[in-house]
Motif scaffolding. Structure first.
Motif, PDB file in Angstrom:
ATOM      1  N   LYS A  46       0.836  -1.203   0.000  1.00 10.61           N
ATOM      2  CA  LYS A  46       0.000   0.000   0.000  1.00 10.61           C
ATOM      3  C   LYS A  46       0.868   1.249   0.000  1.00 10.61           C
ATOM      4  N   GLY A  47       1.848   1.283   0.910  1.00 15.94           N
ATOM      5  CA  GLY A  47       2.736   2.443   0.979  1.00 15.94           C
ATOM      6  C   GLY A  47       3.506   2.646  -0.303  1.00 15.94           C
ATOM      7  N   ALA A  48       3.952   1.558  -0.920  1.00 12.21           N
ATOM      8  CA  ALA A  48       4.712   1.657  -2.169  1.00 12.21           C
ATOM      9  C   ALA A  48       3.874   2.212  -3.304  1.00 12.21           C
ATOM     10  N   SER A  49       2.544   2.164  -3.162  1.00  9.23           N
ATOM     11  CA  SER A  49       1.635   2.638  -4.210  1.00  9.23           C
ATOM     12  C   SER A  49       1.090   4.034  -3.925  1.00  9.23           C
ATOM     13  N   LEU A  50       1.656   4.740  -2.953  1.00  8.11           N
ATOM     14  CA  LEU A  50       1.125   6.054  -2.588  1.00  8.11           C
ATOM     15  C   LEU A  50       1.138   7.022  -3.767  1.00  8.11           C
ATOM     16  N   GLY A  51       2.202   6.995  -4.569  1.00  7.58           N
ATOM     17  CA  GLY A  51       2.256   7.879  -5.732  1.00  7.58           C
ATOM     18  C   GLY A  51       1.159   7.573  -6.722  1.00  7.58           C
ATOM     19  N   ALA A  52       0.912   6.284  -6.969  1.00 11.90           N
ATOM     20  CA  ALA A  52      -0.148   5.895  -7.907  1.00 11.90           C
ATOM     21  C   ALA A  52      -1.512   6.325  -7.392  1.00 11.90           C
ATOM     22  N   LEU A  53      -1.732   6.230  -6.081  1.00 17.07           N
ATOM     23  CA  LEU A  53      -2.999   6.675  -5.507  1.00 17.07           C
ATOM     24  C   LEU A  53      -3.168   8.171  -5.685  1.00 17.07           C
ATOM     25  N   ASP A  54      -2.121   8.928  -5.407  1.00 17.10           N
ATOM     26  CA  ASP A  54      -2.193  10.382  -5.520  1.00 17.10           C
ATOM     27  C   ASP A  54      -2.462  10.826  -6.958  1.00 17.10           C
ATOM     28  N   LEU A 608      -3.635  -7.683   2.386  1.00 16.67           N
ATOM     29  CA  LEU A 608      -2.498  -6.789   2.588  1.00 16.67           C
ATOM     30  C   LEU A 608      -2.561  -5.592   1.651  1.00 16.67           C
ATOM     31  N   ARG A 609      -3.029  -5.802   0.413  1.00 16.11           N
ATOM     32  CA  ARG A 609      -3.028  -4.731  -0.582  1.00 16.11           C
ATOM     33  C   ARG A 609      -4.388  -4.046  -0.683  1.00 16.11           C
ATOM     34  N   SER A 610      -5.106  -4.000   0.417  1.00 19.99           N
ATOM     35  CA  SER A 610      -6.427  -3.375   0.389  1.00 19.99           C
ATOM     36  C   SER A 610      -6.687  -2.718   1.737  1.00 19.99           C
ATOM     37  N   ASN A 611      -7.501  -1.687   1.732  1.00 23.12           N
ATOM     38  CA  ASN A 611      -7.939  -1.054   2.975  1.00 23.12           C
ATOM     39  C   ASN A 611      -9.379  -0.611   2.772  1.00 23.12           C
ATOM     40  N   ASN A 612     -10.308  -1.477   3.160  1.00 25.27           N
ATOM     41  CA  ASN A 612     -11.726  -1.220   2.951  1.00 25.27           C
ATOM     42  C   ASN A 612     -11.998  -1.028   1.458  1.00 25.27           C
ATOM     43  N   SER A 613     -12.767  -0.017   1.069  1.00 28.06           N
ATOM     44  CA  SER A 613     -13.135   0.116  -0.348  1.00 28.06           C
ATOM     45  C   SER A 613     -12.297   1.137  -1.097  1.00 28.06           C
ATOM     46  N   TRP A 614     -11.461   1.901  -0.388  1.00 35.70           N
ATOM     47  CA  TRP A 614     -10.907   3.108  -1.013  1.00 35.70           C
ATOM     48  C   TRP A 614      -9.566   2.925  -1.693  1.00 35.70           C
ATOM     49  N   LEU A 615      -9.053   1.691  -1.792  1.00 37.38           N
ATOM     50  CA  LEU A 615      -7.812   1.482  -2.533  1.00 37.38           C
ATOM     51  C   LEU A 615      -8.007   0.548  -3.723  1.00 37.38           C
ATOM     52  N   HIS A 616      -9.241   0.300  -4.098  1.00 32.03           N
ATOM     53  CA  HIS A 616      -9.500  -0.656  -5.172  1.00 32.03           C
ATOM     54  C   HIS A 616      -9.408  -0.045  -6.561  1.00 32.03           C
ATOM     55  N   ASN A 617      -9.067   1.236  -6.638  1.00 30.79           N
ATOM     56  CA  ASN A 617      -8.900   1.839  -7.966  1.00 30.79           C
ATOM     57  C   ASN A 617      -7.430   2.100  -8.292  1.00 30.79           C
ATOM     58  N   VAL A 618      -6.546   1.448  -7.542  1.00 32.48           N
ATOM     59  CA  VAL A 618      -5.111   1.586  -7.761  1.00 32.48           C
ATOM     60  C   VAL A 618      -4.616   0.280  -8.381  1.00 32.48           C
ATOM     61  N   GLY A 619      -4.195   0.350  -9.630  1.00 33.55           N
ATOM     62  CA  GLY A 619      -3.828  -0.840 -10.374  1.00 33.55           C
ATOM     63  C   GLY A 619      -2.890  -1.787  -9.659  1.00 33.55           C
ATOM     64  N   PRO A 620      -1.780  -1.309  -9.101  1.00 33.59           N
ATOM     65  CA  PRO A 620      -0.831  -2.226  -8.449  1.00 33.59           C
ATOM     66  C   PRO A 620      -1.408  -2.962  -7.240  1.00 33.59           C
ATOM     67  N   LEU A 621      -2.549  -2.513  -6.713  1.00 24.53           N
ATOM     68  CA  LEU A 621      -3.078  -3.102  -5.489  1.00 24.53           C
ATOM     69  C   LEU A 621      -4.197  -4.108  -5.721  1.00 24.53           C
TER      70      LEU A 621
END
Length: 722
Positions: A46-54, A608-621
């Motif tokens: 999740k942390g490694a994908s912070l840039g992709a989320l932003d 591990l690569r998810s946090n509820n519903s709000w990280l499901h639009n990040v490709g690497p996750l």
């Protein structure tokens, strides 16, 4: 290229990150910060994908207003705030303030703005219809600690780095990174426990990644943890294994309550052999130091508060409360929400079902009732902040319908999602890297005392308000100041009140000083930073924002130390081992012993690569193991004649789901992860991995009685071939 450092805001582990950005501000890489004294370079996907989320192209970058024909259009910020003023004032004028409601989602715990500005927003709304993700997650722990210690924020955490024995129930920190126990590199800390000769035992209906790491894994029937824990308490008394080292009330009463829950009496209902329960009690008592820790699997169950209470009863009885290597209380640089009067619940009740408030909020399980049921006080307008209750709350299908009937709804959210699609106005906060960060809500449950401030990595976008300014303007609108009111006035009012209270408090570090001089000495680039600086200076370490800026990797404030006397604020001044409200719920627990268990029950699951519903639009996750499947034991697949997919039915609804047969889950239990169900969303990655919402199956009528928490684990279901 340049390097920047900041705290990861995507889960409770508060890991330090090292970001590399190019000249345009694009994040080239994200790695763990090896110089952070708490996380020491640890990072998860999740942390490694912070840039992709932003940089997610589906994030909203301008306010959105939904017209009468249902179409969305971008508007200016001034237009958006005026639309909010019209919507809220119209409902208040027609129906009064009790027609308003607010829902706060999980991400609020990960932002400065959420911690600092939601309280004044709630006060400005002037309603008792306050809901949050807490009653879908952790409220049992708050209530049990409030009743035992007098303060719902006095949550003891396992001293992971020094304990000799750790008993963990219903937690999977190798996937969640920890919960109500802030511990970066939780896996490394567990491995270190074993390397130094300690013992680690996991109790869980699934053989999770955490259970696989443990010395021992014990299967338990979902929702029956309270019986297992009572069996341990019974054994501690029966075999004279208690060693109470703190001042308590109710010792004999808890002994009486435990008499009927011998290991033999509870073994059948919880599925744990009596000799195993007895052995666990002996091991806890015999260990040089020990800690019992239980989390979401035990909270989101029918007896969640009783289970959380018994966790700390055992920690007290074994002499491990407020002791190095046992369970202890963090001492944060900023201490907010501390109480001076004993805790109580039920100061008001919900209009429809009469459910009591806890921690100033009502159970989210009754939000749909309040919206759909006509009469005085019917909820007609809703404010949501960083929440998606359509996917996260019980019977989300009903909430989806209820939201569609609201007269007005405004959402502070970066996405057009399953909940915000019902809003009339969406106010998107800036990306994470354009916001300052300090963990006001997480460090009070840290396993080591620590502080770290992260200034914005990127400058603010011209004309775009910060999340703090958005929430402050909503508070000004709700209080009747109007859409054009200056949000800085709110900060100045709060600062003035804070400083005046401090100078008038005996023993305060600024007792008797001049308020104007103190205000002039505050440092910060915004109202939020000024308030943080004031709280740091008034805190127990006498820190400042400037001091934290001088330590960009974080500041180690030392290991946890005993501090129970300053934490307890019960009427007796002692730890209450048998609060009447919890003793009363033991009657319900005892009655349930005679009820035959359901043939199959449903539980949730962490990724591990998810946090509820709000990280499901990040490709690497998404993809890989992060899939929405129904885990089921192969014995149940064969017994029920299933193949490939199954129809799962509950009292609330039904779903057709793909099966994932695995020996890691005990027979009679199935598991579906939460936060999915993105069919029809405009978020492109999430739509490609839509899955189904487990909360179409959870029943909003089933709650943990003392706390009002929703029941997500141990949900009776039936399975048939698809």
């Amino acid at each position: 290229m340049r390097t920047a450092h900041r705290t990861c805001p995507l889960c409770e582990a508060v890991c330090g990150l090292r970001l590399t950005l190019d000249d345009t501000g694009h994040v080239v890489s994200v790695k763990g910060d090896p110089d952070d004294p708490f996380s020491r370079g640890f990072i998860c996907p999740k942390g490694a994908s912070l840039g992709a989320l932003d940089e997610d192209p589906d994030r909203l970058r301008a306010p959105m207003v939904r017209d009468g024909d249902g179409r969305w259009r971008e508007v200016t910020w001034e237009e958006a705030f005026r639309a909010v003023e019209r919507g809220l004032s119209g409902v208040v004028e027609a129906h009064g303030r009790q027609a308003l409601a607010i829902y706060l989602g999980n991400p609020n715990a990960h932002t400065m703005a959420g911690a600092l500005y939601n309280p004044p927003l709630i006060k400005a709304l002037g309603t008792r219809n306050i809901f949050s993700a807490s009653t879908a997650d952790q409220m049992p722990k708050h209530v049990s600690c409030g009743l035992m210690f007098g303060d719902p924020l006095a949550i003891p955490v396992p001293d992971l780095d020094r304990t000799d024995y750790l008993l963990m129930l219903g937690a999977n920190p190798l996937e969640s990174n920890g919960s109500l126990c802030t511990a970066p590199d939780f896996p490394g800390r567990l491995k270190a426990l074993r390397r130094r000769g300690g013992r680690f035992v996991v109790v869980d209906p699934r053989r999770t990644r955490t259970a696989a790491l443990a010395d021992e894994h014990v299967f338990v029937r979902p929702g029956t943890d309270a019986y297992l824990l009572f069996g341990i308490v019974h054994t501690l008394f029966a075999e004279n294994l208690t060693s109470v080292g703190v001042a308590v009330e109710g010792l004999e009463r808890i002994r009486e309550l435990a008499e009927e829950f011998s290991p033999k009496a509870v073994a059948e209902i919880c599925g744990v052999p009596a000799d195993v329960i007895t052995r666990l009690a002996r091991e806890l008592a015999d260990a040089p130091t020990a800690a019992v820790y239980a989390r979401i699997g035990t909270c989101t169950a029918e007896f969640g508060t009783v289970a959380q209470w018994l966790v700390d009863v055992i920690n007290v009885l074994t002499g491990n409360l407020d002791r190095p290597g046992g369970v202890m209380f963090a001492k944060t640089a900023v201490e907010i929400g501390r109480r001076s009067r004993p805790y109580r619940t039920g100061r008001w009740h919900s209009r429809v079902r009469g459910l009591p408030e806890a921690n100033g909020e009502l159970p989210v399980a009754t939000l749909a009732d309040e919206i759909e049921t006509p009469g005085e006080g019917q909820v007609r307008a809703l404010v949501t902040v960083a929440g998606n209750p359509v996917l996260s709350a019980p019977n989300g299908t009903r909430l989806d319908r209820a939201f569609a009937g609201l007269e007005f709804m405004v959402s502070v959210d970066p996405y057009l999602n399953e909940t915000t699609r019902h809003a009339h106005v969406i106010l998107p906060p800036p990306p994470v890297l354009r916001s300052p960060h300090y963990d006001l809500s997480l460090l009070f449950v840290a396993v080591r005392n620590y502080a770290r401030f992260s200034p914005p990595v990127l400058p603010p976008e011209p004309g775009r308000p910060s999340e703090a300014e958005i929430l402050a303007r909503l508070a000004m609108i709700a209080s009747g100041q109007g859409a054009d009111a200056d949000p800085a006035l709110l900060d100045e009012l709060i600062l003035d009140q804070m400083l005046r209270r401090a100078v008038e408090t005996p023993g305060s570090p600024v007792e008797g000083q001049d308020v104007a001089e103190l205000r002039a000495g505050l440092d910060g680039e915004s109202g939020a930073e000024l308030r943080l600086d004031a709280m740091l200076k008034l805190g127990p370490y006498g820190l400042s924002l400037a001091a934290l800026r001088e330590h960009p990797h974080g500041l180690d404030l030392g290991p946890l130390e005993p501090r129970l006397p300053e934490m307890v604020c019960t009427a007796s001044g002692r730890v209450e081992l048998a609060p009447p409200q919890l003793a009363e719920d033991v009657v319900r627990l005892r009655e349930r012993l005679a009820v035959p268990p359901a043939e199959i029950v449903l539980i949730g699951r962490r990724h591990l690569r998810s946090n509820n519903s709000w990280l499901h639009n990040v490709g690497p996750l998404v993809g890989g193991s992060n899939r929405c499947t129904l885990q089921i034991n192969p014995q149940d697949v064969a017994r029920l004649g299933l193949d490939g997919h199954a129809v799962v039915r509950s009292a609330a609804g039904e779903l057709t789901v793909p099966l994932e047969p695995t020996e890691s889950i005990m027979p009679g239990v199935v598991s579906l992860p939460h936060g999915w169900g993105h069919a029809g969303t405009v978020q492109r990655v999430a739509a490609e991995h839509a899955g189904v919402s487990v909360n179409a199956l959870t029943d909003e009528s089933r709650i943990d009685v003392p706390s009002g928490n929703a029941v997500f684990n141990g949900v009776p279901v039936t399975l048939t071939p698809a």
